[in-house]
Design a protein around this motif. Structure first.
Motif, PDB file in Angstrom:
ATOM      1  N   UNK A   9       5.922 -26.136  -5.806  1.00 46.30           N
ATOM      2  CA  UNK A   9       4.658 -25.912  -5.104  1.00 46.30           C
ATOM      3  C   UNK A   9       4.333 -27.155  -4.277  1.00 46.30           C
ATOM      4  N   UNK A  10       4.266 -27.048  -2.946  1.00 49.05           N
ATOM      5  CA  UNK A  10       3.959 -28.230  -2.141  1.00 49.05           C
ATOM      6  C   UNK A  10       2.523 -28.696  -2.362  1.00 49.05           C
ATOM      7  N   UNK A  11       2.328 -29.997  -2.419  1.00 47.95           N
ATOM      8  CA  UNK A  11       1.017 -30.580  -2.694  1.00 47.95           C
ATOM      9  C   UNK A  11       0.097 -30.428  -1.484  1.00 47.95           C
ATOM     10  N   UNK A  12      -1.148 -29.989  -1.733  1.00 42.72           N
ATOM     11  CA  UNK A  12      -2.178 -29.866  -0.693  1.00 42.72           C
ATOM     12  C   UNK A  12      -1.666 -29.117   0.543  1.00 42.72           C
ATOM     13  N   UNK A  13      -0.893 -28.062   0.308  1.00 41.57           N
ATOM     14  CA  UNK A  13      -0.263 -27.343   1.423  1.00 41.57           C
ATOM     15  C   UNK A  13      -1.292 -26.798   2.404  1.00 41.57           C
ATOM     16  N   UNK A  14      -2.389 -26.249   1.901  1.00 41.56           N
ATOM     17  CA  UNK A  14      -3.409 -25.698   2.790  1.00 41.56           C
ATOM     18  C   UNK A  14      -4.044 -26.752   3.664  1.00 41.56           C
ATOM     19  N   UNK A  42      12.179 -32.469   1.372  1.00 38.22           N
ATOM     20  CA  UNK A  42      12.133 -31.956   0.001  1.00 38.22           C
ATOM     21  C   UNK A  42      12.633 -30.521  -0.063  1.00 38.22           C
ATOM     22  N   UNK A  43      11.889 -29.664  -0.744  1.00 41.64           N
ATOM     23  CA  UNK A  43      12.296 -28.256  -0.825  1.00 41.64           C
ATOM     24  C   UNK A  43      11.627 -27.418   0.252  1.00 41.64           C
ATOM     25  N   UNK A  44      11.153 -28.068   1.298  1.00 44.67           N
ATOM     26  CA  UNK A  44      10.694 -27.432   2.531  1.00 44.67           C
ATOM     27  C   UNK A  44       9.453 -26.570   2.353  1.00 44.67           C
ATOM     28  N   UNK A  45       8.645 -26.846   1.332  1.00 48.33           N
ATOM     29  CA  UNK A  45       7.434 -26.054   1.132  1.00 48.33           C
ATOM     30  C   UNK A  45       6.429 -26.231   2.253  1.00 48.33           C
ATOM     31  N   UNK A  46       6.143 -27.487   2.617  1.00 52.94           N
ATOM     32  CA  UNK A  46       5.234 -27.732   3.739  1.00 52.94           C
ATOM     33  C   UNK A  46       5.840 -27.222   5.048  1.00 52.94           C
ATOM     34  N   UNK A  47       7.140 -27.470   5.251  1.00 47.68           N
ATOM     35  CA  UNK A  47       7.795 -27.056   6.485  1.00 47.68           C
ATOM     36  C   UNK A  47       7.720 -25.540   6.661  1.00 47.68           C
ATOM     37  N   UNK A  48       7.965 -24.823   5.588  1.00 47.23           N
ATOM     38  CA  UNK A  48       7.922 -23.358   5.657  1.00 47.23           C
ATOM     39  C   UNK A  48       6.519 -22.869   6.042  1.00 47.23           C
TER      40      UNK A  48
END
Length: 328
Positions: A9-14, A42-48
């Motif tokens: 889970x990306x941190x502070x994604x919103x 990283x695992x591209x959570x923010x990028x996605x």
């Protein structure tokens, strides 16, 4: 790579997305698509999340961890022609952007420190809670490991690393304890090092502040990967890449990282005009107006809802800024 890597889970994604999207909608300054550099893919959570929010966005993803680049390849397959990957530390950001054919970019994101998948992969040696070889390399092709630091550094140098990068007040005691133990047998595992640290710290100090090895492991990780040196080099290079209207966001997880980000942003947003010089705010003299403005007041911290959804965000500190004019 286990399933946990994809559940990250990306941190502070919103909040990260909300801060960057205004700079990443519409064409770039040269008429082409906007460009975002995710300097810690990283695992591209923010990028996605940002690719989903900004159709046509071009992403340059940088990471020293080869397993992160593997995750990036899956993202590149989903967004053909939009994703460029670079296996490198983020202090190479200027050269990487130039090689991708861009002079300026519209967004830069740093999500600093060790990633959840790196912590969860016990073989990497980042965690003091489970036994593993003392490794801690983010780039597993690099030669320096935590085992080498622990066993080869003189006591005075090891104590310096623990005090400077771990802010460990018992650094000398721990370094001397490590030296006694390694004289009998090399210290090669995370649990053995953790036990040495625990025994070296006075009992009253062990009762507060979580695992007593936490600061030592942080210090060794920073030393092995030259994290603060790389960040000192990367921050000015990243900010220089931004075009007017471009935005920078950084997530830091300990005070040493956050202090470097804070200082660089303070320098960029300060008014360079000499004190007392009468200058109209709407008509500054050339070279006397700040080139950046802060988008956050101090460091933003996770909300209760964020902490409930993602407990590992607890130490996160977010800072952001926008370039508002070119250099004089």
């Amino acid at each position: 790579m286990g399933e946990h890597a994809y559940a990250h889970v990306p941190v502070l994604a919103g909040r990260v997305t909300a801060l960057l999207v205004p700079a990443l909608t519409g064409p770039g300054p040269d008429g082409g698509p906007p460009v975002l550099v995710d300097a810690t893919l990283g695992r591209a959570g923010h990028a996605r999340a940002l690719l989903e929010a900004c159709p046509g966005l071009l992403l340059i993803g940088i990471d020293a961890d080869e397993s992160a680049i593997e995750a990036g390849r899956a993202l590149a397959a989903e967004y053909p022609g939009q994703v460029t990957l670079a296996h490198a530390f983020y202090d190479q950001i200027g050269a990487i952007v130039a090689r991708a054919g861009h002079r300026r970019v519209q967004g830069v994101l740093f999500d600093l420190g060790v990633s959840s998948p790196q912590l969860d992969d016990t073989s990497r040696g980042f965690s003091y809670a489970q036994d593993a070889p003392l490794d801690m390399r983010m780039d597993q092709t690099a030669s320096k490991t935590a085992e080498r630091v622990v066993n080869d550094y003189p006591v005075s140098e090891l104590a310096r690393v623990l005090a400077e990068y771990g802010e460990e007040r018992f650094a000398r005691r721990i370094a001397e304890a490590v030296a006694r133990e390694r004289a009998r047998e090399p210290v090669a595992s995370t649990l053995r090092l953790s036990a040495i640290v625990k025994d070296a710290i006075p009992a009253p100090a062990r009762r507060t502040g979580g695992n007593p090895a936490k600061r030592t492991f942080q210090a060794l990780r920073i030393e092995v990967n030259d994290e603060l040196g790389a960040l000192r080099r990367a921050l000015p290079a990243a900010l220089d890449l931004l075009s007017p209207g471009g935005r920078f966001v950084a997530l830091a997880y300990h005070s040493l990282e956050d202090r470097l980000v804070k200082r660089e942003l303070a320098a960029r947003t300060a008014d360079p005009a000499p004190p007392g010089l009468p200058v109209r705010a709407d008509d500054p003299l050339p070279g006397t107006a700040p080139r950046f403005r802060l988008l956050t007041r101090g460091a933003e911290r996770p909300s209760e809802a964020e902490l409930a959804a993602n407990p590992r965000s607890a130490s996160a500190r977010l800072r952001a800024a926008e370039r508002i004019r070119e250099a004089a």
